[in-house]
Design a protein around this motif. Structure first.
Motif, PDB file in Angstrom:
ATOM      1  N   MET A 106       0.837  -1.195   0.000  1.00 28.07           N
ATOM      2  CA  MET A 106       0.000   0.000   0.000  1.00 28.07           C
ATOM      3  C   MET A 106       0.879   1.256   0.000  1.00 28.07           C
ATOM      4  N   ALA A 107       0.541   2.220  -0.845  1.00 28.47           N
ATOM      5  CA  ALA A 107       1.314   3.465  -0.914  1.00 28.47           C
ATOM      6  C   ALA A 107       1.105   4.260   0.376  1.00 28.47           C
ATOM      7  N   LYS A 108       2.185   4.855   0.852  1.00 23.12           N
ATOM      8  CA  LYS A 108       2.106   5.669   2.065  1.00 23.12           C
ATOM      9  C   LYS A 108       1.745   7.097   1.698  1.00 23.12           C
ATOM     10  N   LYS A 139      18.048   9.085   5.712  1.00 20.12           N
ATOM     11  CA  LYS A 139      17.323   8.884   4.454  1.00 20.12           C
ATOM     12  C   LYS A 139      17.434   7.441   3.992  1.00 20.12           C
ATOM     13  N   TRP A 140      16.333   6.953   3.402  1.00 22.81           N
ATOM     14  CA  TRP A 140      16.303   5.611   2.813  1.00 22.81           C
ATOM     15  C   TRP A 140      15.138   5.525   1.842  1.00 22.81           C
ATOM     16  N   LYS A 141      15.140   4.491   1.025  1.00 26.63           N
ATOM     17  CA  LYS A 141      14.036   4.231   0.092  1.00 26.63           C
ATOM     18  C   LYS A 141      13.271   3.024   0.589  1.00 26.63           C
ATOM     19  N   ASN A 142      11.955   3.127   0.527  1.00 26.63           N
ATOM     20  CA  ASN A 142      11.111   1.969   0.841  1.00 26.63           C
ATOM     21  C   ASN A 142      11.065   1.059  -0.377  1.00 26.63           C
ATOM     22  N   VAL A 143      11.275  -0.200  -0.151  1.00 27.47           N
ATOM     23  CA  VAL A 143      11.216  -1.163  -1.255  1.00 27.47           C
ATOM     24  C   VAL A 143      10.173  -2.221  -0.994  1.00 27.47           C
TER      25      VAL A 143
END
Length: 74
Positions: free
Chosen positions: A2-4, A70-74
């Motif tokens: 699900m998109a945040k 900082k990070w990217k959700n995968v």
């Protein structure tokens, strides 16, 4: 997945609360582990390996230091 929802929150903490959060975060960095934190009612998982930096801004008489993770959700 699900998109945040988009979110931009700034939350003030007491010195005691901030110290506790920073100590837990420093421990997670030292142990190369993920970090869980709750900010303004939302629980967030910061994965190990997230990028950590410090930003300094100056505009007129105002100065600001931001500790950024900082990070990217995968």
């Amino acid at each position: 997945m699900m998109a945040k929802k988009k979110r931009d929150v700034e939350k003030a903490y007491t010195n005691k609360q901030m110290i506790a959060k920073l100590k837990r975060f420093a421990d997670s960095l030292a142990e190369d582990k993920s970090f869980r934190i709750q900010i303004a009612g939302e629980r967030i998982l910061v994965p190990k390996g997230a990028t950590v930096n410090i930003e300094h801004e100056r505009e007129g008489d105002n100065e600001e230091i931001e500790f950024q993770i900082k990070w990217k959700n995968v």
